[in-house]
Design an enzyme around this catalytic site. Structure first.
Site, PDB file in Angstrom:
ATOM      1  CD  GLU A 157      -8.921  82.242   1.980  1.00 27.31           C
ATOM      2  OE1 GLU A 157      -7.777  82.701   1.940  1.00 27.31           O
ATOM      3  OE2 GLU A 157      -9.277  81.228   1.339  1.00 27.31           O
ATOM      4  CD1 TRP A 171      -3.475  90.643   4.879  1.00 28.38           C
ATOM      5  CD2 TRP A 171      -4.749  92.307   4.095  1.00 28.38           C
ATOM      6  NE1 TRP A 171      -4.129  90.183   3.767  1.00 28.38           N
ATOM      7  CE2 TRP A 171      -4.909  91.183   3.264  1.00 28.38           C
ATOM      8  CE3 TRP A 171      -5.443  93.475   3.786  1.00 28.38           C
ATOM      9  CZ2 TRP A 171      -5.756  91.188   2.147  1.00 28.38           C
ATOM     10  CZ3 TRP A 171      -6.279  93.480   2.676  1.00 28.38           C
ATOM     11  CH2 TRP A 171      -6.436  92.356   1.868  1.00 28.38           C
ATOM     12  CG  ASP A 172      -5.087  87.364   7.458  1.00 27.31           C
ATOM     13  OD1 ASP A 172      -5.811  86.389   7.215  1.00 27.31           O
ATOM     14  OD2 ASP A 172      -4.267  87.819   6.636  1.00 27.31           O
ATOM     15  CG  ASP A 197      -2.073  86.515  -2.097  1.00 30.64           C
ATOM     16  OD1 ASP A 197      -3.178  86.897  -1.634  1.00 30.64           O
ATOM     17  OD2 ASP A 197      -1.308  85.764  -1.476  1.00 30.64           O
ATOM     18  CG  ASN A 199       2.933  87.882   3.697  1.00 27.72           C
ATOM     19  OD1 ASN A 199       2.907  87.899   2.477  1.00 27.72           O
ATOM     20  ND2 ASN A 199       1.937  87.374   4.384  1.00 27.72           N
ATOM     21  CD  GLU A 224      -0.348  80.958  -5.711  1.00 25.00           C
ATOM     22  OE1 GLU A 224       0.462  81.238  -6.603  1.00 25.00           O
ATOM     23  OE2 GLU A 224      -0.154  81.198  -4.506  1.00 25.00           O
ATOM     24  NE  ARG A 247       4.538  83.732  -4.414  1.00 23.56           N
ATOM     25  CZ  ARG A 247       3.252  83.383  -4.460  1.00 23.56           C
ATOM     26  NH1 ARG A 247       2.453  83.675  -3.440  1.00 23.56           N
ATOM     27  NH2 ARG A 247       2.760  82.748  -5.504  1.00 23.56           N
ATOM     28  N   PRO A 248       9.056  80.451  -1.356  1.00 24.31           N
ATOM     29  CG  PRO A 248      10.785  80.509   0.222  1.00 24.31           C
ATOM     30  CD  PRO A 248       9.900  81.407  -0.606  1.00 24.31           C
ATOM     31  N   GLY A 279      -1.617  91.666  -0.358  1.00 20.46           N
ATOM     32  CA  GLY A 279      -2.753  90.939   0.186  1.00 20.46           C
ATOM     33  C   GLY A 279      -3.686  90.427  -0.894  1.00 20.46           C
TER      34      GLY A 279
END
Length: 594
Positions: free
Chosen positions: A549, A197-198, A348, A234, A564, A312-313, A346
């Protein structure tokens, strides 16, 4: 109204989907490096990553839970120096040698990684875009000399953010990146790869910069993703292959088509079946059926719903730690699924996805049971665009199909989301059978999709929306806050001001084109460009002008926080939003004081 949740048990529109898949010819499929050996067919319509180093296994768990790096994403972005088999054999030997001490410590693991892995992002290389020019034509659309300098600097950042994957010197399966054929623009900092989406805002910025070749190449990359996987992941890493992101690809293509004055019909003919394929993926794997308890009428809407039962890795430590709050496997699986679904959104993470009774606590996340306003607004606009595309190419039956889909969605959105008291649209919670009436920027996103033209909402009613929200829309010097709910761990809340949300808010306000909405919109555009300009200008000498950002609503030019990871610089979508606004409104933007 009271709605009861029913899970869709059959594949929707199977005939259309089968037709589309069968008619994808080999000439439409570009060569991409095969990563399928590490995929398995997972629930929710995605092929979950099964890579034994980057997505699963003892090595991943040990590295991440030991916190060798402050950021969990670092390890899974590190290519291997040797084969998977050799790395696993060497790691097992390390475990054996350190077993008397309870296993390897952080220093021993760091040494192991240094010997057997390259640095994070090793296979991602800068490249100069072929269509970049120092003086793009849009600069002539800007009046203020300070803003001309600002815009020129942002335009120059495409040179810093354009990348290619180069895996030629690496062994098969020894990296987590998903190779693509064309250069792409990254967000910046820790985000070393492309993101779905970015790229919507990045591509708009590229088009403003007259970089249609680079933009078209990124569109082709996404088309290849759909052809390869059935959907757009993603981001450009195999550990993202169990989820997508807000489905903005159709709108990206539309922006390209508009920027080229509708002249690239050959590309539209090539890409339209792929757009159809992505739409059917969302309608097959991300839907819920709701029934009106009063009338018995059923409607279908979309939601984020990732099938996932592990951390999630790229955020392994954080997810694993949070999951220890739960005692049962079922509770942990629900948490892991909702966490991945929140990432797919998105947002998150946001209180939108939390339990209404404890909406600042991440462990109450229930994304899979929230029907979001913004996702359905995006798909509504996609349906209108797809109808127009098919009509352009003479595919009248498909044009009628998408028109009917959009009309059905409007009806469903009005029934499920619309609040007749506030004239806003609110997310619907399937667990509580209630709407979330808190303020979020997503509440007015249907206006961006021009839903008002389909529901006969007049200008007076539209102005009532903005007048009721004036305290939110104009009260903060740094832009419109994401919500009015404060939670340090939830970065898509509170006073964080996100560029994509400012774009949507501005376009939602300006689309109706009323006197009052234009006044509010002009005020917000001035404030948003001012806070970006001031943040850039204050760091011009020390850092070359930083583009963050996210920003802080309370202060001008100050980055946001929470979440995070630390706030990132670069930044792809910020640059794209600003270039779009500077071109469109550059003759009227007024800079406020820093």
């Amino acid at each position: 109204m009271d709605f009861l949740n029913k899970k869709i048990q059959k594949i929707l529109f199977i005939c259309i989907l089968s037709f589309l898949i069968v008619n994808l010819t080999k000439s439409e499929i570009s060569e991409v490096k095969d990563v399928s050996k590490f995929l398995s067919v997972g629930g929710g319509g995605t092929g979950g990553c099964q890579h034994p180093i980057y997505c699963n296994g003892t090595l991943l768990k040990t590295i991440q839970l030991t916190q060798v790096f402050n950021d969990s994403k670092t390890f899974v972005d590190m290519p291997m120096r040797t084969s998977i088999e050799n790395v696993n054999e060497l790691f097992n030997q390390l475990l054996l040698n350190t077993s008397k001490n309870g296993g390897p410590n952080k220093e021993e693991l760091a040494a192991f990684l240094s010997e057997n892995f390259y640095p994070a992002g090793y296979e991602v290389e800068p490249v100069t875009p072929v269509d970049w020019v120092p003086n793009p034509s849009f600069l002539d659309e800007i009046t203020d000399p300070n803003l001309v300098d600002f815009a020129r600097s942002i335009h120059g950042k495409w040179l810093e953010l354009t990348r290619v994957f180069n895996t030629s010197g690496l062994c098969d399966g020894c990296y987590s990146s998903i190779p693509v054929n064309n250069p792409f623009v990254i967000a910046g900092s820790r985000f070393r790869e492309f993101y779905y989406w970015d790229s919507y805002w990045i591509i708009q910025g590229l088009l403003v910069s007259d970089m249609t070749t680079t933009a078209k190449g990124m569109l082709r990359n996404f088309g290849d993703m759909i052809t390869e996987f059935g959907f757009i992941p993603n981001g450009g890493r195999i550990y993202y292959l169990n989820r997508s992101q807000p489905p903005l690809f159709t709108q990206m293509v539309n922006k390209y088509f508009e920027a080229t004055n509708g002249s690239d019909i050959e590309f539209l003919q090539e890409i339209l079946p792929i757009l159809d394929q992505e739409y059917q993926w969302w309608m097959t794997h991300r839907t819920t059926e709701l029934t009106n308890g009063e009338t018995g009428e059923s409607v279908i809407l979309n939601l984020y719903n990732v099938s996932n039962n592990s951390p999630r890795p790229e955020s392994y430590y954080e997810d694993f730690t949070d999951a220890q709050s739960f005692s049962s496997v079922e509770e942990k699986d629900y948490f892991y699924s909702s966490i991945a679904s929140g990432a797919e959104s998105g947002w998150d993470f946001s209180s939108r996805w939390m339990s209404p009774s404890d909406n600042t606590n991440l462990t109450t996340i229930q994304t899979v049971d929230v029907v979001p306003v913004d996702l359905n607004s995006i798909l509504y606009l996609n349906e209108k665009i797809l109808s127009s595309f098919h009509r352009t190419l003479g595919n009248n039956s498909m044009a009628v199909y998408y028109q009917a889909q959009s009309e059905s969605r409007v009806d469903a959105m009005q029934q499920v989301f619309f609040n007749e008291d506030t004239y806003q649209w609110n997310d619907y919670n399937l667990k509580t059978s209630t709407n979330n009436e808190a303020w979020y920027t997503s509440n007015i996103l249907p206006l961006f999709a021009d839903i008002q033209s389909s529901i006969d909402m007049d200008n007076q009613e539209i102005d009532l929306i903005f007048k009721s929200l004036a305290n939110v829309l104009i009260a903060y010097p740094g832009g419109v806050p994401t919500s009015l709910i404060s939670a340090q761990s939830l970065q898509w809340d509170g006073l964080n001001v996100w560029p994509p949300l400012q774009y949507w808010i501005i376009e939602s306000i300006m689309t109706p084109n009323t006197t009052f909405s234009n006044m509010i919109g002009k005020n917000l555009i001035d404030r948003w460009i001012t806070t970006n300009f001031c943040g850039w200008n204050s760091t011009l000498e020390s850092e070359g002008g930083m583009m963050f950002e996210k920003y802080n609503a309370n202060y001008i030019g100050v980055p946001g926080g929470g979440g995070e990871y630390v706030v990132q610089n670069g930044f792809g979508w910020t640059n794209g939003v600003d270039l779009y606004l500077l071109k469109k409104y550059g003759k009227s933007i007024t800079l406020n004081s820093c």
